[in-house]
Every structure is written in C-alpha cells, then in structure tokens.
Scaffold this active site. Sequence first.
Site, short mmCIF file in Angstrom:
data_model
loop_
_atom_site.label_atom_id
_atom_site.label_comp_id
_atom_site.label_asym_id
_atom_site.label_seq_id
_atom_site.Cartn_x
_atom_site.Cartn_y
_atom_site.Cartn_z
N SER A 186 29.15 2.97 -40.62
CA SER A 186 28.31 4.00 -39.80
C SER A 186 26.73 5.12 -39.57
O SER A 186 26.40 5.34 -41.17
CB SER A 186 29.16 5.22 -39.70
OG SER A 186 28.63 6.97 -39.95
N LYS A 187 26.10 5.19 -38.98
CA LYS A 187 25.01 5.63 -39.06
C LYS A 187 24.47 6.73 -39.83
O LYS A 187 23.77 6.73 -40.51
CB LYS A 187 24.33 5.31 -37.80
CG LYS A 187 23.11 6.05 -37.64
CD LYS A 187 22.26 5.80 -36.60
CE LYS A 187 20.62 5.70 -36.32
NZ LYS A 187 20.30 6.61 -34.53
N ARG A 188 25.59 7.69 -39.00
CA ARG A 188 25.34 8.12 -39.84
C ARG A 188 26.41 8.61 -41.98
O ARG A 188 25.85 9.15 -42.83
CB ARG A 188 26.65 9.68 -39.53
CG ARG A 188 26.70 11.39 -39.97
CD ARG A 188 27.38 12.15 -38.89
NE ARG A 188 28.40 11.90 -39.01
CZ ARG A 188 29.27 11.95 -39.30
NH1 ARG A 188 29.20 12.77 -40.01
NH2 ARG A 188 30.50 11.19 -38.86
#
Length: 525
Positions: A270-272
């Site tokens: 996930s990017k986050r």
Amino acid sequence: RTLAEGAMVTRMAPSPTGFVHLGNLYVAFANERLAHQSGGVFFLRIEDTDDKREVEGAAEAVISSLSHFGLSFDEGVTPVGEAGGYGPYYQSLRGGIYQCFVKKLVSEGKAYPCFLTAEELERVRERQEAAKRTPGVYGEWAAHRHLSLEEVKARITSGEPYVVRFNADMTDAGLMDGVRVADAIRGELAMPPNPLDVVILKPNGLPTYHFAHVVDDHLMRTTHVMRGEEWLSSLPVHVALFRALGWEAPTYCHTTVLMKKEGEAKRKLSKRKDPELSLDYYRREGYHPAAVREYLLTILNSNFEEWRMENPGSPAEDFPFTLGKMSNSGILFDLDKLGDVSKECLLRIPAAELAGFLTEWARYAKPEAAVLLERDAGYLEKILDIGRSGEKPRKDLAYGAQILEFISYFYDELFRIEDDWPENVPTADVPALLSAYLEGYCHGDGQAEWFGRIRSMASAMGYAEKPKDFKKSPELYKGHVGDVSAVIRIALTGRRSSPDLWEIQQILGEERVRRRVEAAAARQG
Ligand code: GLU
C-alpha cells in the site's frame, strides 16, 4: 517499423500522476524484456486524458525513474519531444484521431451521443435499484440510443453537453454468448459479454481509457498489452470495441498485484503504509539498479533462480524471460529477499565500479558522506574489496545506506565506539592491553606474525592463548585471546564484529591504527 517475424511491440502507458511505483517498474520491466528480447520495440505513451490527475513533469519522472533502473524506451514520449512514427504519444494530442473513429462507429449505429444529465442518470440508478436490476445505461434504460438525427443536431447546436456511448446491443453476434480471450499470463479466459453502453467519448471531447487504448494500441501496432488485473473486468468491453472497429485485438497479459507478508497473512502493498512501494525508496536507500532488476526477475519468472544457479556469471539479460512463467496470483514482494539477491549481485560487480556507484548514490542521498567517499577513491575501493576474493567470499554489502553504515568506521568523521568491551576483560585491563598492543605493533607484520604477537601478549597478561584452553580451565585465566582481539577490534572499528582485522589495519594505515588505539586507551584510562 521493419521488424522481424515474432518481434513484439510493447508499451508502458501511465497516467501522468507523478507517482511511479514498484508495480509500474515490475510491469515495465516485463514489457521491456519482451520487446528487447524479441528484437521488437518498447514505447512510452502518456495517458493524459484525465486532466484532473495530471502532475507537471510526470512524463519526465517516469522516464528518469525507469532509466535509473536501466530501462529505456525506443519510441514515444522522450524528455525532448517525441520519437517514433506512430505518434503523437500523448493521448491529449490525439483528440482528432479518436473523434474520427467515434464518428465511424456513430455512422454505423454502433455508438451514439447521449445527453442524459447526472440527475437523470441518478434517477435511472434509483429505479434500477428498486427493481433489483443491474445498474448502468443499457437496453431499455439507454434512453438516447435512438434519438432522431434532427433531435441530436438540435441538442448539440443548443449547446447541451453530451457523451458518446458504445451501443452494447450492436456488439458482434459472435460475442453474445460470452467472450473468450487467451490471456498470455492467465491462459484461456471465459467472460460474460459486456452488457453496458459504456462511455467512449467524454463531454470534453476526449476518450475514456476503454476507447483510447483500443484506438492507440491498434494504430501503434502494439502486439502485447500488459497491464494490471484491475482491467480484467473491462476486457469484454475492449474486445467488443476491437470487433466493432473491425480490428484484431492484441495479446492481453494481465498481471497480478504485489503482496507483502504481514505476520502469517499476506496483503497488497500500500502506498500509505509501505515506503518500499515507491521507486524513490530504492534510489534513496541505494539499491544497485542491477540488483533490483535481478530481484524483479526472480519474482517475474519462477524459473529465474534455477537459471541463475546454472549461469552464475551471465548477465541477467541473457535469461530467456517468458510470459507463461509469470505468476497470476499475488506475487510476494520481500525486502529481505531483495537484500540477499543484492548481496550476491554486488559480489559480481568489481570493487572500483562499486566504489563509483556508492559515491554517486551518496551524492544523491547523503551529500555529507559523499564528501568523505570522494576524498580517496582508491581507499574506498580497498575497503569495499575486503574479503571478496577466495573460495568463500564475504557477502556483507547489500545497498548504499547499509554499506555506508557497514564501512563507516574507516572514516574518522564517522568512527565511534559503538560496542561494549568484552565481559571477560576487566575495564581496568583495557588501557594496559591496548598499550601493550601498541608497543608491540609492527605495521609490516604479515597476518600470522601479527596474530602471533597478540597471542603472546594475551598470555603475558593472563589470558589463554587459545579459546579452548580457557574453556577447559576457566579458573586459570581472565579470558582468552578472542577477548583480547575483541578489545583491539573495538578500539579500531568501534564494533565487536568486523571483517578481517589485519586487512582492516592495512587499509587504515599505520598512523590511523596507532591514533585510534591510543585514543581508546586514553579514554578508558
Ligand atoms: N493508463 C492506464 C493505467 O495507468 C494504462 C493501462 C494500460 O497499460 O493499458 O492504468
């Protein structure tokens, strides 16, 4: 293009969001391999029809991130304009081309202008929900499929906004029972036909992804469209559009997502949450591009590792990459594994080249350290070469940040005592041991002589000459020769473990060795 039989034409077609991630690199690398392995062409098309998400310099970001990892395009968008005869390669510059094919479909009754407003569409949706019907514009809900030409003209002249929709009822009869596609990664796919009148032209006159990619990949003569699995569900629309335009579809290759292990479970990167999803992470941490490529090959093709074992010295580019060996169910991305692959990979890179790489990385990510590394390239080269030859070479070096930390004690500015003195050595003994060491120190000693001196010194000061003697009768000694050399090691490197100490001293040079031992003795005294 004049290409040989079997040459593949592949492309990368990012939206200009400015974020290039590991998944992009994974797919780009596979595309690049297919094209270049077959004597074909790999091109870059920028899918910028969705102006909301556009970021300035995004194309440059894609080009420079990929080129950092050794991937280059043969055609398409470049930092200085466009290259290749199938452009424009910015979709935003292809408006007229799309409209021309939209017109063709409209004139054949396969597409139509639709003036339904957002409120009208919302009402349709509510009614469909109440009647438990599939949501969307199709069949009886497609109110504008059969507007008369006069009415269409009148609405357009009066400035009513509209989209153009594909008329799903005009889908090729051959697709009505279902769509069969031979996906090069997933094998034969059988899907229900597309039921919806999807939008192909937006109110701003630009196409949707569905239509744009069909037109572009046909006109740009793409042979293989590799893309993420999120596009699988719209495959029936794409196949229907190719048929409606009378074109043959390219070979589709739908990849799978990159996953990460979290405890026992696996989840999508996930990017986050996962900094390692960003390509900049690898650049900042200083992973060698060849190592990242090598690792990507291990997750791209299940037989790569076996090939590597059989061909330890060959460049990774010699590996025959195949679509059939690509995974179609969640690929596990593992940073530790990347580290291991990297260690092996760096071992194949000559020390001088590695020194150049490390220095360049430091200029980018750690400028204050770059100043130190640049001071003496020969010194750095010797440091990086410790223990790399011989039967069992050391595999200490993985990536820039880790290497810098690993070798930092060679630089006075970074050197500090990190570890504690060994338990067996009373603190009061430390200065005495170090002074005795200094007294006997002879920089010209060979390795055996040097260690011989340490043994006798150890014995003179009440430590066993051999660890096993100490183990046998611990009551006779304070500790053993290992403890004594640990004291010296800590004084010189600040750490309890390091590569061969004699070699380290040879690189540090006599003056620095003496200075450090003296300083440690003084500090402890
Ligand atoms: N612009 C699309 C995306 O970024 C490209 C998909 C494709 O490669 O066709 O997802």
